[in-house]
Design a protein around this motif. Structure first.
Motif: not given
Ligand code: NDP
Ligand code: 8X3
Length: 258
Positions: A15, A18, A38-39, A64-65, A91, A157, A190, A192
């Motif tokens: 959603s 990345i 979730r969204r 919700d994972v 992811n 984390y 990154v 985001t």
């Molecule tokens: P965002 O917050 O932009 O995206 C996170 C995504 O994970 C959202 O789509 C969110 O969707 C989903 N998510 C979170 N919790 C749950 C859940 N319980 N069930 C299902 N989906 C879930 O962060 P990023 O895109 O940056 O993060 C993606 C991955 O990359 C993560 O694993 C993060 O740890 C990793 N990462 C990020 C870095 C960064 O600097 N941004 C660097 C290194 C790794 P929703 O809320 O709709 O459920």
């Protein structure tokens, strides 16, 4: 380069950030997408924009994972034509808070451990047996520089991403000889929604994280994930560490002053 045309790619956390960028990159190459988070409204919006742009076929569901039963049920209930997942992008994940361990909010620990470790395990456990049966597949985990280093105020984390690194390595050994590959893509900063989530919606504080430097984008990471997914069957990218040019490691960062 292997074609992604008609490959079934399951992306958790699609959603935003990345995950969303991965959906766009895989869609552009003709893949079929299973998108979950979730969204659900954001997921559906994304699926319809990809349909319009690239004619992408998507299967979407709210997930919700952290909910083990929901993960098992929704993956086993995938329609027959969506069951043969070729690529799983694990992811979904988050950081919650940036505080000294002895002052930190314990609820945030539960959330990170339940999502980043247990959620990833539940999804993997549900998807990989089918890959083994079919003799092919690819699991691509989102690790982090935080899985290679520990930094102050990030103990839990960092612990979760160290766990992802361990799971990636062990799973690769478990799957040796099955035709199923395992990779880890491990970014530094990154931009985001990650920092907005980490700081509980404080957008100003989130902006400060990237002040004076050019962070990576979701697209940068999606391209790396796509590279892993398109290697020929005899080659596997074990892990890829990707940093902004202004970041040497988790805490040595060059910032231009304004
Ligand atoms: P965002 O917050 O932009 O995206 C996170 C995504 O994970 C959202 O789509 C969110 O969707 C989903 N998510 C979170 N919790 C749950 C859940 N319980 N069930 C299902 N989906 C879930 O962060 P990023 O895109 O940056 O993060 C993606 C991955 O990359 C993560 O694993 C993060 O740890 C990793 N990462 C990020 C870095 C960064 O600097 N941004 C660097 C290194 C790794 P929703 O809320 O709709 O459920
Ligand atoms: C998220 C990026 O810098 O907090 O994995 O490790 S960082």
């Amino acid at each position: 380069m292997e074609s992604l045309k008609n490959k079934i790619v399951f992306i958790t956390g699609a959603s935003a950030g990345i995950g969303k960028a991965c959906a766009e990159a895989f869609a552009e190459e003709g893949a079929k997408l299973i998108l979950a988070a979730r969204r659900i409204s954001k997921i559906e919006e994304l699926a319809s924009s990809l349909k319009e742009k690239f004619g992408t076929e998507s299967f979407t569901f709210k997930l919700d994972v952290r909910d083990r039963k929901e993960v098992e049920k929704s993956i086993s209930a995938l329609p027959e034509s969506w069951k043969a997942i070729d690529i799983l992008v694990n992811n979904a994940g988050l950081g919650r808070g940036l505080n000294k361990l002895y002052e930190d909010d314990v609820d945030g620990w539960e959330e990170m451990i339940d999502t980043n470790i247990k959620g990833l395990l539940y999804v993997t456990r549900s998807v990989v047996p089918g890959m083994v049966e079919r003799g092919s597949g690819h699991v691509i985990n989102l690790g982090s520089i935080a899985g290679h280093e520990a930094y102050p105020k990030g103990s839990v984390y960092c612990a979760t991403k160290h766990a992802v690194a361990a799971i990636t390595r062990s799973l690769r050994m478990d799957l040796l000889g099955t035709g199923v590959r395992v990779s880890s893509v491990d970014p530094g900063m990154v931009e985001t929604e990650f920092s907005i989530v980490r700081f509980n919606g404080d957008e100003q504080k989130a902006k400060e994280v990237y002040k004076g430097l050019t962070p990576l984008t979701g697209k940068d990471i999606a391209e790396a994930i796509q590279f892993c997914a398109t290697r020929p069957p005899h080659a596997n990218i074990n892990e890829m560490i990707i940093m902004p040019s202004a970041q040497a490691n988790a805490f040595v960062i060059h910032r231009e002053s304004e």
